[in-house]
Design a protein around this motif. Structure first.
Motif, PDB file in Angstrom:
ATOM      1  N   VAL A  22      30.447  19.092 -93.881  1.00 39.09           N
ATOM      2  CA  VAL A  22      30.244  17.738 -93.351  1.00 39.09           C
ATOM      3  C   VAL A  22      30.421  16.730 -94.480  1.00 39.09           C
ATOM      4  CG1 VAL A  22      28.563  16.158 -92.330  1.00 39.09           C
ATOM      5  CG2 VAL A  22      28.740  18.505 -91.489  1.00 39.09           C
ATOM      6  N   ALA A  23      29.816  17.022 -95.621  1.00 40.81           N
ATOM      7  CA  ALA A  23      29.909  16.119 -96.774  1.00 40.81           C
ATOM      8  C   ALA A  23      31.360  15.919 -97.194  1.00 40.81           C
ATOM      9  CB  ALA A  23      29.084  16.674 -97.931  1.00 40.81           C
ATOM     10  N   ALA A  24      32.129  16.990 -97.253  1.00 41.02           N
ATOM     11  CA  ALA A  24      33.533  16.887 -97.661  1.00 41.02           C
ATOM     12  C   ALA A  24      34.337  16.050 -96.669  1.00 41.02           C
ATOM     13  CB  ALA A  24      34.147  18.279 -97.795  1.00 41.02           C
ATOM     14  N   ARG A  25      34.080  16.219 -95.381  1.00 42.33           N
ATOM     15  CA  ARG A  25      34.802  15.441 -94.366  1.00 42.33           C
ATOM     16  C   ARG A  25      34.513  13.948 -94.484  1.00 42.33           C
ATOM     17  NH1 ARG A  25      34.705  18.407 -88.519  1.00 42.33           N
ATOM     18  NH2 ARG A  25      35.635  20.364 -89.139  1.00 42.33           N
ATOM     19  N   ALA A  30      26.850  16.811-100.586  1.00 45.71           N
ATOM     20  CA  ALA A  30      26.071  17.699 -99.735  1.00 45.71           C
ATOM     21  C   ALA A  30      24.577  17.408 -99.868  1.00 45.71           C
ATOM     22  CB  ALA A  30      26.357  19.158-100.079  1.00 45.71           C
ATOM     23  N   ALA A  31      24.154  16.961-101.036  1.00 51.19           N
ATOM     24  CA  ALA A  31      22.738  16.624-101.235  1.00 51.19           C
ATOM     25  C   ALA A  31      22.327  15.466-100.334  1.00 51.19           C
ATOM     26  CB  ALA A  31      22.469  16.285-102.699  1.00 51.19           C
ATOM     27  N   TYR A  32      23.237  14.529-100.091  1.00 52.37           N
ATOM     28  CA  TYR A  32      22.939  13.400 -99.206  1.00 52.37           C
ATOM     29  C   TYR A  32      22.779  13.881 -97.764  1.00 52.37           C
ATOM     30  CZ  TYR A  32      23.314   8.936 -96.798  1.00 52.37           C
ATOM     31  OH  TYR A  32      23.082   7.852 -95.988  1.00 52.37           O
ATOM     32  N   ILE A  33      23.668  14.758 -97.316  1.00 46.24           N
ATOM     33  CA  ILE A  33      23.562  15.299 -95.960  1.00 46.24           C
ATOM     34  C   ILE A  33      22.258  16.066 -95.825  1.00 46.24           C
ATOM     35  CG2 ILE A  33      24.623  16.821 -94.238  1.00 46.24           C
ATOM     36  CD1 ILE A  33      26.200  14.199 -94.845  1.00 46.24           C
ATOM     37  N   SER A  34      21.916  16.838 -96.832  1.00 53.39           N
ATOM     38  CA  SER A  34      20.655  17.574 -96.831  1.00 53.39           C
ATOM     39  C   SER A  34      19.466  16.622 -96.734  1.00 53.39           C
ATOM     40  CB  SER A  34      20.541  18.420 -98.103  1.00 53.39           C
ATOM     41  OG  SER A  34      19.283  19.050 -98.176  1.00 53.39           O
ATOM     42  N   ALA A  35      19.515  15.544 -97.510  1.00 56.10           N
ATOM     43  CA  ALA A  35      18.421  14.568 -97.492  1.00 56.10           C
ATOM     44  C   ALA A  35      18.318  13.877 -96.133  1.00 56.10           C
ATOM     45  CB  ALA A  35      18.618  13.542 -98.604  1.00 56.10           C
ATOM     46  N   SER A  45      22.524   1.659 -93.029  1.00 59.86           N
ATOM     47  CA  SER A  45      22.668   0.613 -92.017  1.00 59.86           C
ATOM     48  C   SER A  45      24.146   0.279 -91.859  1.00 59.86           C
ATOM     49  CB  SER A  45      21.902  -0.636 -92.438  1.00 59.86           C
ATOM     50  OG  SER A  45      22.550  -1.235 -93.538  1.00 59.86           O
ATOM     51  N   PRO A  46      24.537  -0.351 -90.763  1.00 60.30           N
ATOM     52  CA  PRO A  46      25.939  -0.746 -90.596  1.00 60.30           C
ATOM     53  C   PRO A  46      26.438  -1.639 -91.734  1.00 60.30           C
ATOM     54  CG  PRO A  46      24.805  -0.893 -88.516  1.00 60.30           C
ATOM     55  CD  PRO A  46      23.748  -0.605 -89.566  1.00 60.30           C
ATOM     56  N   ALA A  47      25.571  -2.447 -92.315  1.00 61.16           N
ATOM     57  CA  ALA A  47      25.979  -3.319 -93.419  1.00 61.16           C
ATOM     58  C   ALA A  47      26.378  -2.521 -94.658  1.00 61.16           C
ATOM     59  CB  ALA A  47      24.843  -4.282 -93.768  1.00 61.16           C
ATOM     60  N   GLN A  48      25.838  -1.325 -94.811  1.00 62.26           N
ATOM     61  CA  GLN A  48      26.149  -0.480 -95.953  1.00 62.26           C
ATOM     62  C   GLN A  48      27.421   0.319 -95.735  1.00 62.26           C
ATOM     63  OE1 GLN A  48      22.309   1.496 -95.757  1.00 62.26           O
ATOM     64  NE2 GLN A  48      21.919   0.855 -97.849  1.00 62.26           N
ATOM     65  N   CYS A  49      28.039   0.176 -94.597  1.00 57.37           N
ATOM     66  CA  CYS A  49      29.169   1.023 -94.221  1.00 57.37           C
ATOM     67  C   CYS A  49      30.490   0.273 -94.247  1.00 57.37           C
ATOM     68  CB  CYS A  49      28.923   1.602 -92.830  1.00 57.37           C
ATOM     69  SG  CYS A  49      27.382   2.472 -92.714  1.00 57.37           S
ATOM     70  N   SER A  50      30.708  -0.501 -95.262  1.00 56.17           N
ATOM     71  CA  SER A  50      31.910  -1.326 -95.292  1.00 56.17           C
ATOM     72  C   SER A  50      33.153  -0.575 -95.739  1.00 56.17           C
ATOM     73  CB  SER A  50      31.694  -2.543 -96.197  1.00 56.17           C
ATOM     74  OG  SER A  50      31.403  -2.107 -97.511  1.00 56.17           O
ATOM     75  N   CYS A  51      32.983   0.597 -96.327  1.00 53.14           N
ATOM     76  CA  CYS A  51      34.164   1.359 -96.720  1.00 53.14           C
ATOM     77  C   CYS A  51      34.041   2.780 -96.185  1.00 53.14           C
ATOM     78  CB  CYS A  51      34.349   1.356 -98.232  1.00 53.14           C
ATOM     79  SG  CYS A  51      33.135   2.322 -99.133  1.00 53.14           S
ATOM     80  N   PRO A  52      35.173   3.479 -96.010  1.00 50.20           N
ATOM     81  CA  PRO A  52      35.135   4.809 -95.413  1.00 50.20           C
ATOM     82  C   PRO A  52      34.243   5.789 -96.173  1.00 50.20           C
ATOM     83  CG  PRO A  52      37.385   4.016 -95.505  1.00 50.20           C
ATOM     84  CD  PRO A  52      36.527   3.015 -96.237  1.00 50.20           C
ATOM     85  N   ARG A  53      34.169   5.682 -97.476  1.00 45.22           N
ATOM     86  CA  ARG A  53      33.360   6.619 -98.264  1.00 45.22           C
ATOM     87  C   ARG A  53      31.873   6.486 -97.928  1.00 45.22           C
ATOM     88  NH1 ARG A  53      33.832  10.230-101.902  1.00 45.22           N
ATOM     89  NH2 ARG A  53      32.277  10.560-103.487  1.00 45.22           N
ATOM     90  N   HIS A  57      25.638   6.315 -90.072  1.00 50.25           N
ATOM     91  CA  HIS A  57      25.168   7.436 -89.267  1.00 50.25           C
ATOM     92  C   HIS A  57      25.972   7.595 -87.997  1.00 50.25           C
ATOM     93  CE1 HIS A  57      22.648   4.124 -87.750  1.00 50.25           C
ATOM     94  NE2 HIS A  57      22.671   4.759 -86.620  1.00 50.25           N
ATOM     95  N   SER A  58      26.487   6.510 -87.436  1.00 49.72           N
ATOM     96  CA  SER A  58      27.309   6.669 -86.232  1.00 49.72           C
ATOM     97  C   SER A  58      28.604   7.396 -86.573  1.00 49.72           C
ATOM     98  CB  SER A  58      27.606   5.324 -85.581  1.00 49.72           C
ATOM     99  OG  SER A  58      28.354   4.504 -86.455  1.00 49.72           O
ATOM    100  N   ASP A  59      29.143   7.156 -87.771  1.00 48.49           N
ATOM    101  CA  ASP A  59      30.345   7.869 -88.204  1.00 48.49           C
ATOM    102  C   ASP A  59      30.055   9.349 -88.405  1.00 48.49           C
ATOM    103  OD1 ASP A  59      31.873   5.542 -88.214  1.00 48.49           O
ATOM    104  OD2 ASP A  59      31.370   5.102 -90.288  1.00 48.49           O
ATOM    105  N   ILE A  60      28.872   9.658 -88.922  1.00 52.29           N
ATOM    106  CA  ILE A  60      28.488  11.049 -89.115  1.00 52.29           C
ATOM    107  C   ILE A  60      28.402  11.745 -87.768  1.00 52.29           C
ATOM    108  CG2 ILE A  60      26.614  12.576 -89.873  1.00 52.29           C
ATOM    109  CD1 ILE A  60      26.021  10.453 -92.060  1.00 52.29           C
TER     110      ILE A  60
END
Length: 69
Positions: A22-25, A30-35, A45-53, A57-60
């Protein structure tokens, strides 16, 4: 576990994906996904999601709805 953490865990497992897959995609660690799954981190938050990287959470969830590759 929070509702989001539980949902993320269940969805990932249902798709047969490991956290590192999931992390690679998403271009995340992976530590973030685990957390996220352990509710040690809040989903971004949506405001933190301004770039694809920095996918939100909706993208996840959208990514996990796809069939495993």
């Amino acid at each position: 576990m929070t509702p989001f953490a539980d949902y993320l865990f269940q969805l990932r497992r249902a798709r047969g994906l490991r956290q590192h897959e999931v992390a690679a995609r998403l271009g995340l660690g992976a530590a973030y996904i685990s957390a996220l799954e352990a509710a040690r981190k809040e989903p971004p938050s949506p405001a933190q999601c301004s770039c694809p990287r920095n996918s939100g959470h909706s993208d996840i969830v959208k990514l996990l709805m796809l069939q495993p590759v």
